[in-house]
Design an enzyme around this catalytic site. Structure first.
Site, PDB file in Angstrom:
ATOM      1  N   ASN A  78       0.882  -1.176   0.000  1.00 56.04           N
ATOM      2  CA  ASN A  78       0.000   0.000   0.000  1.00 56.04           C
ATOM      3  C   ASN A  78       0.912   1.217   0.000  1.00 56.04           C
ATOM      4  OD1 ASN A  78      -1.811   2.043   0.479  1.00 56.04           O
ATOM      5  ND2 ASN A  78      -2.291   1.419   2.582  1.00 56.04           N
ATOM      6  N   TRP A  79       1.065   1.813  -1.164  1.00 50.84           N
ATOM      7  CA  TRP A  79       2.001   2.942  -1.284  1.00 50.84           C
ATOM      8  C   TRP A  79       1.460   4.226  -0.653  1.00 50.84           C
ATOM      9  CZ3 TRP A  79       4.170   2.546  -7.027  1.00 50.84           C
ATOM     10  CH2 TRP A  79       5.120   1.523  -7.062  1.00 50.84           C
ATOM     11  N   LYS A  80       0.172   4.260  -0.360  1.00 56.58           N
ATOM     12  CA  LYS A  80      -0.445   5.484   0.174  1.00 56.58           C
ATOM     13  C   LYS A  80      -0.139   6.651  -0.774  1.00 56.58           C
ATOM     14  CE  LYS A  80      -0.191   3.401   4.673  1.00 56.58           C
ATOM     15  NZ  LYS A  80      -0.164   3.518   6.113  1.00 56.58           N
ATOM     16  N   HIS A 103      -9.661   1.676   4.295  1.00 58.15           N
ATOM     17  CA  HIS A 103      -8.424   1.776   5.078  1.00 58.15           C
ATOM     18  C   HIS A 103      -8.665   2.721   6.259  1.00 58.15           C
ATOM     19  CE1 HIS A 103      -4.345   2.810   6.240  1.00 58.15           C
ATOM     20  NE2 HIS A 103      -3.980   1.683   5.664  1.00 58.15           N
ATOM     21  N   GLU A 147      -6.996   5.046   7.461  1.00 56.96           N
ATOM     22  CA  GLU A 147      -6.705   6.465   7.176  1.00 56.96           C
ATOM     23  C   GLU A 147      -7.878   7.123   6.456  1.00 56.96           C
ATOM     24  OE1 GLU A 147      -2.922   5.799   5.287  1.00 56.96           O
ATOM     25  OE2 GLU A 147      -2.093   5.236   7.239  1.00 56.96           O
ATOM     26  N   GLU A 204      -5.904  -4.526  10.314  1.00 55.71           N
ATOM     27  CA  GLU A 204      -4.842  -3.552  10.558  1.00 55.71           C
ATOM     28  C   GLU A 204      -5.135  -2.780  11.851  1.00 55.71           C
ATOM     29  OE1 GLU A 204      -2.719  -2.548   6.592  1.00 55.71           O
ATOM     30  OE2 GLU A 204      -4.310  -1.095   6.926  1.00 55.71           O
ATOM     31  N   GLY A 243       2.203   2.417  10.706  1.00 59.43           N
ATOM     32  CA  GLY A 243       3.199   3.479  10.567  1.00 59.43           C
ATOM     33  C   GLY A 243       3.884   3.860  11.874  1.00 59.43           C
ATOM     34  N   SER A 250       3.009  -2.072  10.305  1.00 56.14           N
ATOM     35  CA  SER A 250       4.455  -2.194  10.526  1.00 56.14           C
ATOM     36  C   SER A 250       5.021  -3.578  10.176  1.00 56.14           C
ATOM     37  CB  SER A 250       4.814  -1.803  11.961  1.00 56.14           C
ATOM     38  OG  SER A 250       4.451  -0.454  12.213  1.00 56.14           O
ATOM     39  N   GLY A 271       2.609  -1.144   4.263  1.00 55.22           N
ATOM     40  CA  GLY A 271       2.697   0.278   3.934  1.00 55.22           C
ATOM     41  C   GLY A 271       4.141   0.703   3.718  1.00 55.22           C
ATOM     42  N   GLY A 272       4.729   1.299   4.740  1.00 58.00           N
ATOM     43  CA  GLY A 272       6.088   1.875   4.652  1.00 58.00           C
ATOM     44  C   GLY A 272       7.105   0.964   3.973  1.00 58.00           C
TER      45      GLY A 272
HETATM   46  P1  PGA Z   1       2.534   0.358   7.621  1.00 52.63           P
HETATM   47  O1  PGA Z   1       1.101   0.611   6.958  1.00 52.63           O
HETATM   48  O2  PGA Z   1       3.040  -0.946   7.085  1.00 52.63           O
HETATM   49  O3  PGA Z   1       3.372   1.532   7.202  1.00 52.63           O
HETATM   50  O4  PGA Z   1       2.331   0.299   9.107  1.00 52.63           O
HETATM   51  C1  PGA Z   1       0.196  -0.439   6.716  1.00 52.63           C
HETATM   52  C2  PGA Z   1      -1.063   0.111   6.097  1.00 52.63           C
HETATM   53  O5  PGA Z   1      -1.519   1.177   6.532  1.00 52.63           O
HETATM   54  O6  PGA Z   1      -1.649  -0.497   5.171  1.00 52.63           O
END
Ligand code: PGA
Length: 249
Positions: free
Chosen positions: A9-11, A94, A96, A166, A172, A212, A233-234
């Site tokens: 997930n590149w956001k 998601h 966010e 999640e 994050g 994470s 994500g990251g």
């Molecule tokens: P993260 O994000 O791996 O940076 O914690 C995961 C996500 O929000 O899908």
């Protein structure tokens, strides 16, 4: 046996030229994996990513969509539009988006239905806040979110959905749920699906963990009884790191 799925997930990261360079570099690193590899990229990167990933085993997804097909919804993109350029997956709900863009269980359900109607495969997200976890409500929250996300869907439709657990406090932050906690939470989602549908549906649905995930903890997480892979994500922004997660075995 359920397949393993690793979805990045590149956001809101990566320009089209960076996306293309990333996919070119990733292609040889993951070409022999038995696992499904998905990159969920920003809208503007979709077309470039689809072109660059042609004839590879890398699949492309979007990170959101609107539930209507078209109309006066300035700034929105529909499932029909995503499908028209060849997108296969879409992240729905998601945390966010729930937190910053007022998405609710109801809109999540509408989006899942619209995604399926357009032959897109939704990756629906659920997860509790730290407050809810500390109050001992984590399992209650995620099973309720699961139930509402899947409202009115048939078991045939469920076979095209993945759910990502999640925990919001792990996204994050560098804090990962222990593999035991994550597996228990995911097991409770599977049990909820068994309650809503049947054993076979529960046993076959792909359930991911996100929050994470890194190369160093991926194997421990993904080799538990119920976790079928990750939404990353990251660590999905670094090609070496992401390839190690894909090749976690
Ligand atoms: P993260 O994000 O791996 O940076 O914690 C995961 C996500 O929000 O899908």
């Amino acid at each position: 046996m359920r397949k393993k799925v690793i979805a990045g997930n590149w956001k809101m990261n990566m320009l089209p030229n960076e996306a293309m360079a990333f996919i070119e570099a990733l292609t040889p690193m993951v070409k022999d994996t038995p696992n499904e590899v998905i990159l969920c990229v920003p809208y503007v990167d979709l077309f470039y990513s689809l072109l660059t990933s042609q004839n590879t085993n890398i699949k492309i997804g979007a990170q959101n969509m609107h539930w209507e097909e078209k109309g006066a919804y300035t700034g929105e993109v529909s499932g029909k539009m995503l499908k028209s350029i060849g997108v296969e997956y879409v992240i729905i709900g998601h945390s966010e988006r729930r937190q910053y863009f007022a998405e609710t269980d109801e809109t999540v359900n509408k989006k899942i239905k619209a995604a399926l109607a357009n032959e897109l495969k939704p990756i629906a997200c659920v997860g509790e806040t730290l407050e809810q976890r500390e109050a001992g409500k984590a399992i209650e929250v995620i099973t309720e979110q699961t139930k509402l996300a899947l409202q009115d869907l048939t078991k045939e439709q469920i076979s095209n959905i993945m759910i990502a657990y999640e925990p919001i406090w792990a996204i994050g932050t560098g804090k990962t749920a222990t593999s035991e906690d994550a597996n228990n939470a995911i097991k409770s989602i599977r049990q909820e699906i068994e309650k809503l549908y049947d054993t076979q549906t529960a046993e076959s649905i792909i359930l991911l963990y996100g929050g994470s995930v890194k190369a160093e903890n991926s194997k421990e997480l993904f080799t538990t009884s119920d976790i079928d892979g990750g939404l990353v994500g990251g660590a999905s922004l670094k090609v070496e790191e992401f390839s190690k997660i894909v090749n976690f075995q």
